[in-house]
Design a protein around this motif. Sequence first.
Motif, PDB file in Angstrom:
ATOM      1  N   MET A   1      41.172  40.499  37.719  1.00 33.84           N
ATOM      2  CA  MET A   1      42.289  39.791  36.982  1.00 33.84           C
ATOM      3  C   MET A   1      42.490  38.488  37.884  1.00 33.84           C
ATOM      4  SD  MET A   1      46.422  40.801  36.826  1.00 33.84           S
ATOM      5  CE  MET A   1      47.003  40.694  38.651  1.00 33.84           C
ATOM      6  N   ARG A   2      42.774  37.446  37.019  1.00 34.40           N
ATOM      7  CA  ARG A   2      42.732  36.068  37.251  1.00 34.40           C
ATOM      8  C   ARG A   2      44.093  35.898  37.528  1.00 34.40           C
ATOM      9  NH1 ARG A   2      40.275  31.952  33.380  1.00 34.40           N
ATOM     10  NH2 ARG A   2      40.478  30.579  35.092  1.00 34.40           N
ATOM     11  N   THR A   3      44.421  34.968  38.712  1.00 31.92           N
ATOM     12  CA  THR A   3      45.682  34.746  38.998  1.00 31.92           C
ATOM     13  C   THR A   3      46.102  33.206  39.195  1.00 31.92           C
ATOM     14  OG1 THR A   3      45.292  35.096  41.501  1.00 31.92           O
ATOM     15  CG2 THR A   3      46.020  36.950  40.295  1.00 31.92           C
ATOM     16  N   LYS A   4      47.040  32.673  39.158  1.00 29.86           N
ATOM     17  CA  LYS A   4      47.343  31.504  39.509  1.00 29.86           C
ATOM     18  C   LYS A   4      48.695  31.301  40.454  1.00 29.86           C
ATOM     19  CE  LYS A   4      50.215  30.948  35.470  1.00 29.86           C
ATOM     20  NZ  LYS A   4      50.356  30.130  34.091  1.00 29.86           N
ATOM     21  N   GLU A   5      48.818  30.283  41.166  1.00 29.57           N
ATOM     22  CA  GLU A   5      49.897  30.272  42.370  1.00 29.57           C
ATOM     23  C   GLU A   5      51.204  29.392  41.641  1.00 29.57           C
ATOM     24  OE1 GLU A   5      50.485  27.705  46.396  1.00 29.57           O
ATOM     25  OE2 GLU A   5      48.818  29.106  46.444  1.00 29.57           O
ATOM     26  N   CYS A   6      51.915  30.203  42.011  1.00 30.20           N
ATOM     27  CA  CYS A   6      53.560  29.543  41.312  1.00 30.20           C
ATOM     28  C   CYS A   6      53.847  28.294  42.334  1.00 30.20           C
ATOM     29  CB  CYS A   6      54.633  30.623  41.539  1.00 30.20           C
ATOM     30  SG  CYS A   6      56.140  30.030  41.030  1.00 30.20           S
ATOM     31  N   PRO A   7      53.944  27.271  42.044  1.00 25.85           N
ATOM     32  CA  PRO A   7      54.318  25.946  42.483  1.00 25.85           C
ATOM     33  C   PRO A   7      55.720  26.018  43.211  1.00 25.85           C
ATOM     34  CG  PRO A   7      54.540  25.417  40.223  1.00 25.85           C
ATOM     35  CD  PRO A   7      54.084  26.907  40.413  1.00 25.85           C
ATOM     36  N   SER A   8      56.502  26.986  42.766  1.00 26.44           N
ATOM     37  CA  SER A   8      57.768  27.148  43.225  1.00 26.44           C
ATOM     38  C   SER A   8      57.922  27.831  44.447  1.00 26.44           C
ATOM     39  CB  SER A   8      58.899  27.663  42.203  1.00 26.44           C
ATOM     40  OG  SER A   8      60.249  27.624  42.763  1.00 26.44           O
ATOM     41  N   VAL A  13      50.501  34.946  40.593  1.00 25.87           N
ATOM     42  CA  VAL A  13      51.090  35.774  39.396  1.00 25.87           C
ATOM     43  C   VAL A  13      49.946  35.702  38.429  1.00 25.87           C
ATOM     44  CG1 VAL A  13      53.453  35.221  39.530  1.00 25.87           C
ATOM     45  CG2 VAL A  13      51.880  33.669  38.233  1.00 25.87           C
ATOM     46  N   ASP A  14      50.026  36.551  37.330  1.00 30.89           N
ATOM     47  CA  ASP A  14      48.855  36.633  36.500  1.00 30.89           C
ATOM     48  C   ASP A  14      48.713  35.348  35.696  1.00 30.89           C
ATOM     49  OD1 ASP A  14      47.014  37.811  34.685  1.00 30.89           O
ATOM     50  OD2 ASP A  14      48.613  38.418  33.332  1.00 30.89           O
ATOM     51  N   ALA A  15      47.477  35.059  35.549  1.00 30.52           N
ATOM     52  CA  ALA A  15      47.253  33.757  35.055  1.00 30.52           C
ATOM     53  C   ALA A  15      47.724  33.557  33.481  1.00 30.52           C
ATOM     54  CB  ALA A  15      45.720  33.449  34.764  1.00 30.52           C
ATOM     55  N   LYS A  16      48.058  34.434  32.752  1.00 24.40           N
ATOM     56  CA  LYS A  16      48.409  34.408  31.673  1.00 24.40           C
ATOM     57  C   LYS A  16      49.959  34.262  31.532  1.00 24.40           C
ATOM     58  CE  LYS A  16      44.464  36.938  29.449  1.00 24.40           C
ATOM     59  NZ  LYS A  16      44.213  38.037  28.790  1.00 24.40           N
ATOM     60  N   SER A  17      50.789  34.401  32.781  1.00 24.71           N
ATOM     61  CA  SER A  17      51.920  34.568  32.834  1.00 24.71           C
ATOM     62  C   SER A  17      52.607  33.079  32.486  1.00 24.71           C
ATOM     63  CB  SER A  17      52.489  35.009  34.132  1.00 24.71           C
ATOM     64  OG  SER A  17      52.345  36.251  34.522  1.00 24.71           O
ATOM     65  N   CYS A  20      57.198  33.011  36.270  1.00 22.19           N
ATOM     66  CA  CYS A  20      56.975  33.692  37.534  1.00 22.19           C
ATOM     67  C   CYS A  20      58.045  35.051  37.487  1.00 22.19           C
ATOM     68  CB  CYS A  20      57.098  32.834  38.607  1.00 22.19           C
ATOM     69  SG  CYS A  20      57.121  33.518  40.215  1.00 22.19           S
ATOM     70  N   PRO A  21      57.543  35.933  38.051  1.00 20.36           N
ATOM     71  CA  PRO A  21      58.286  37.132  37.842  1.00 20.36           C
ATOM     72  C   PRO A  21      59.188  37.172  39.161  1.00 20.36           C
ATOM     73  CG  PRO A  21      56.253  37.841  38.241  1.00 20.36           C
ATOM     74  CD  PRO A  21      56.080  36.396  37.971  1.00 20.36           C
ATOM     75  N   ILE A  22      58.826  36.340  40.303  1.00 23.13           N
ATOM     76  CA  ILE A  22      59.589  36.251  41.323  1.00 23.13           C
ATOM     77  C   ILE A  22      60.821  35.610  41.309  1.00 23.13           C
ATOM     78  CG2 ILE A  22      59.385  36.159  43.706  1.00 23.13           C
ATOM     79  CD1 ILE A  22      57.754  38.177  42.746  1.00 23.13           C
ATOM     80  N   CYS A  23      60.350  34.182  40.715  1.00 17.69           N
ATOM     81  CA  CYS A  23      61.356  33.110  41.006  1.00 17.69           C
ATOM     82  C   CYS A  23      62.077  32.376  39.721  1.00 17.69           C
ATOM     83  CB  CYS A  23      61.092  31.833  41.958  1.00 17.69           C
ATOM     84  SG  CYS A  23      59.693  31.157  41.236  1.00 17.69           S
ATOM     85  N   GLN A  24      61.211  32.993  38.578  1.00 20.04           N
ATOM     86  CA  GLN A  24      61.849  32.556  37.157  1.00 20.04           C
ATOM     87  C   GLN A  24      60.936  31.230  36.992  1.00 20.04           C
ATOM     88  OE1 GLN A  24      62.348  35.031  35.102  1.00 20.04           O
ATOM     89  NE2 GLN A  24      62.398  36.307  36.839  1.00 20.04           N
ATOM     90  N   TYR A  25      60.080  30.698  37.635  1.00 20.98           N
ATOM     91  CA  TYR A  25      59.680  29.479  37.211  1.00 20.98           C
ATOM     92  C   TYR A  25      59.035  29.461  35.920  1.00 20.98           C
ATOM     93  CZ  TYR A  25      56.796  25.121  37.873  1.00 20.98           C
ATOM     94  OH  TYR A  25      56.087  23.972  37.379  1.00 20.98           O
TER      95      TYR A  25
END
Length: 51
Positions: A1-8, A13-17, A20-25
């Motif tokens: 699964m590819r991921t990307k980092e939330c800048p906030s 998180v999943d690259a297709k998101s 962000c499920p954590i902070c709602q960015y």
Amino acid sequence: MRTKECPSCAMDVDAKSKICPICQYEFSEIKVGYRWIAMALIIVLLLYLLF
């Protein structure tokens, strides 16, 4: 699964998101056409400055 980092919150998180499920960015999506236009403008500007 590819991921990307939330800048906030810096969580992976999943690259297709889109959110962000954590902070709602909300991730912004740069359309491919705009990316090519920006690169073309940068190249033209560099060529103008060099010559």
